[in-house]
Write a protein that holds these residues in place. Structure first.
Motif, short mmCIF file in Angstrom:
data_model
loop_
_atom_site.label_atom_id
_atom_site.label_comp_id
_atom_site.label_asym_id
_atom_site.label_seq_id
_atom_site.Cartn_x
_atom_site.Cartn_y
_atom_site.Cartn_z
N TYR A 140 25.43 28.87 22.92
CA TYR A 140 25.94 28.36 24.61
C TYR A 140 26.32 29.38 25.41
CZ TYR A 140 25.42 24.02 22.43
OH TYR A 140 25.05 23.07 20.87
N LEU A 141 26.26 30.74 24.48
CA LEU A 141 26.75 31.78 24.98
C LEU A 141 25.67 33.00 25.46
CD1 LEU A 141 29.07 34.35 22.77
CD2 LEU A 141 28.09 34.82 24.74
N GLN A 142 25.69 33.19 27.00
CA GLN A 142 24.85 33.90 27.62
C GLN A 142 24.67 35.22 27.70
OE1 GLN A 142 23.57 30.67 28.72
NE2 GLN A 142 25.54 29.54 29.01
N LYS A 143 23.59 35.63 27.37
CA LYS A 143 23.70 37.31 27.27
C LYS A 143 23.51 38.47 28.87
CE LYS A 143 20.63 41.10 24.97
NZ LYS A 143 21.38 41.52 25.85
N ARG A 144 24.79 39.42 28.80
CA ARG A 144 24.71 39.98 30.13
C ARG A 144 24.99 40.89 29.55
NH1 ARG A 144 26.88 35.36 31.72
NH2 ARG A 144 26.71 34.58 34.09
N ASP A 145 25.06 42.45 30.75
CA ASP A 145 24.63 43.78 29.77
C ASP A 145 26.02 44.15 31.37
OD1 ASP A 145 22.46 44.74 27.87
OD2 ASP A 145 21.06 43.81 29.94
N TRP A 146 26.31 44.63 30.55
CA TRP A 146 27.70 45.37 31.27
C TRP A 146 27.20 46.80 31.69
CZ3 TRP A 146 32.13 48.73 28.75
CH2 TRP A 146 33.51 49.68 29.74
N TYR A 147 27.41 46.64 33.11
CA TYR A 147 27.16 48.13 34.24
C TYR A 147 27.96 48.53 34.27
CZ TYR A 147 26.43 44.89 38.39
OH TYR A 147 26.61 44.16 39.23
N GLY A 148 29.23 48.66 34.94
CA GLY A 148 30.39 49.63 35.09
C GLY A 148 31.55 48.52 35.15
N SER A 149 32.59 49.76 35.94
CA SER A 149 33.79 48.88 35.91
C SER A 149 34.23 49.69 37.40
CB SER A 149 34.85 49.37 35.72
OG SER A 149 34.37 48.52 33.81
N GLU A 150 35.42 48.50 38.38
CA GLU A 150 35.07 49.29 39.78
C GLU A 150 36.53 50.13 39.49
OE1 GLU A 150 33.78 48.57 42.52
OE2 GLU A 150 32.00 48.16 41.89
N THR A 151 36.72 51.02 40.25
CA THR A 151 37.79 51.41 40.03
C THR A 151 38.97 51.66 41.48
OG1 THR A 151 36.80 53.98 41.41
CG2 THR A 151 36.61 53.59 38.78
N ALA A 152 39.02 50.78 41.64
CA ALA A 152 39.80 50.46 42.91
C ALA A 152 41.14 49.91 42.33
CB ALA A 152 39.01 49.45 43.92
N ALA A 153 41.87 50.21 42.91
CA ALA A 153 42.89 49.26 41.76
C ALA A 153 42.97 47.69 42.02
CB ALA A 153 44.79 49.85 43.54
N ARG A 154 43.79 47.23 41.21
CA ARG A 154 43.45 46.05 40.93
C ARG A 154 44.71 45.23 41.81
NH1 ARG A 154 42.35 44.36 35.73
NH2 ARG A 154 42.55 42.44 35.84
N PRO A 155 44.06 44.83 42.67
CA PRO A 155 45.16 42.91 43.57
C PRO A 155 45.87 43.07 42.80
CG PRO A 155 43.26 41.66 41.78
CD PRO A 155 43.34 43.08 41.06
N GLU A 156 46.65 43.54 44.02
CA GLU A 156 49.12 43.19 44.22
C GLU A 156 48.61 41.41 44.16
OE1 GLU A 156 50.65 45.31 43.80
OE2 GLU A 156 49.00 46.48 43.89
N SER A 157 50.06 40.63 44.58
CA SER A 157 49.98 39.23 44.65
C SER A 157 50.00 38.79 45.79
CB SER A 157 51.25 39.11 44.37
OG SER A 157 52.48 40.14 45.03
N GLY A 158 49.68 39.58 46.88
CA GLY A 158 49.86 39.09 48.77
C GLY A 158 47.95 38.48 48.16
N VAL A 159 47.74 39.00 47.85
CA VAL A 159 45.80 38.64 47.92
C VAL A 159 45.53 37.47 47.38
CG1 VAL A 159 45.57 40.96 48.37
CG2 VAL A 159 44.76 39.80 45.99
N VAL A 160 46.25 36.95 46.09
CA VAL A 160 46.26 36.02 45.33
C VAL A 160 46.65 34.57 45.62
CG1 VAL A 160 46.85 34.58 43.57
CG2 VAL A 160 47.10 37.44 43.37
N ARG A 161 45.65 33.50 45.79
CA ARG A 161 45.34 32.61 46.23
C ARG A 161 45.63 31.47 45.66
NH1 ARG A 161 39.12 33.94 48.40
NH2 ARG A 161 39.84 35.36 49.30
#
Length: 294
Positions: A140-161
């Motif tokens: 039951y584990l789907q196969k995916r390829d990792w094609y990179g990472s976004e370099t932007a800053a991680r979210p701050e608490s203000g954008v968490v819903r």
């Protein structure tokens, strides 16, 4: 050492799989073997489960460059960076003695490894003293390829819903999911696990309740066993393409009927974090073991 608590043992007896579970349980070790250490060091993500100071159970995604999680001894794992300040589990890792469950899942190879133990803060982030270490099959584990990472800053608490029920957009996302993570607890510790299937395998019955069939697995019944002991649970849904994470905390129970085993989860709290993960993954290649979705 028997790796099972009374809830798991009761289910194994009820379903007639005690002998199989005993055989599978021999793979559970208190130490981290070299092959497990090598696997951990290759992973860019780790899912952890724990209870927050109010007792709510959550599943949280941690990410970093491969090597951010690494074995530092036969019984210890170091996790760099710790838990982000905006995460509902952030306060749980500020003191020693926090029971945790973890799962390292590699979609590239359909491999997964679970490590449960006790966490304490460290200068690098936190350290886990391992109590149970074991691998699971790729079912039951789907196969995916990792094609990179976004370099932007991680979210701050203000954008968490934050919320107490699923929004229409969250309902759509849950119904489209092919994977989620589930953390459960019992007096003997915390466990983090994975559930997968074709899109539609998770049903949204109401904005406050979701459900899924419990597909046949390895007969350990760690998740359902914990739910027999303590209904608290935390779910994590990940948008693999955008990195948005959806964390749910609430109570769950298992029903037995014509459909087989069905887990019903009542939503008490929700936390949605846009770009909660910097990792970007390809579209899935679905597991051939997935049953048709209802």
């Amino acid at each position: 050492m028997d790796p099972y608590n009374s809830g798991s043992l009761a289910l194994q007896e009820r379903l007639g799989v005690r002998d199989l579970a005993a055989h599978v349980g021999r793979s559970v070790t208190p130490g981290i073997r070299p092959v497990a250490a090598a696997f951990l060091e290759l992973q860019p993500m780790l899912v952890i489960g724990a209870a927050d100071p109010a007792g709510r159970v959550w599943s949280t995604l941690l990410t970093g460059a491969p090597g951010f999680t690494r074995a530092t001894g036969p019984h210890t794992v170091s996790v760099a960076g710790g838990v982000p300040a905006h995460d509902p589990l952030a306060a749980a890792f500020t003191a020693a003695g926090t029971p945790v469950g973890t799962i390292a899942l590699d979609p590239r190879t359909r491999r997964r490894m679970r490590l449960n133990g006790i966490a304490r803060p460290s200068a690098r982030g936190f350290v886990i003293e391992a109590e149970q270490v074991f691998s699971n099959c790729p079912k039951y584990l789907q196969k995916r390829d990792w094609y990179g990472s976004e370099t932007a800053a991680r979210p701050e608490s203000g954008v968490v819903r934050h919320g107490e029920a699923l929004t229409p957009d969250q309902v759509r996302r849950v119904r489209a999911a092919d994977t989620f993570f589930v953390s459960t607890t019992a007096p003997d510790g915390v466990d983090a696990s994975h559930r997968g299937g074709n899109p539609g395998f998770v049903r949204v019955d109401t904005p406050r309740e979701i459900s899924w069939r419990d597909y046949p697995g390895n007969a350990m019944f760690l998740t359902l066993g914990n739910l027999e002991e303590d209904g608290r649970a935390g779910l994590l849904f990940l948008d693999w393409e955008t990195g948005t994470t959806l964390q749910l905390s609430g109570l769950a129970h298992t029903e037995y009927g014509p459909e087989g085993r069905v887990v019903r989860f009542g939503v008490d709290h929700t936390v949605e974090t846009p770009a909660g993960s910097p990792l970007r993954w390809s579209a899935p290649e679905y597991s051939p073991a997935n049953p048709p979705a209802p």
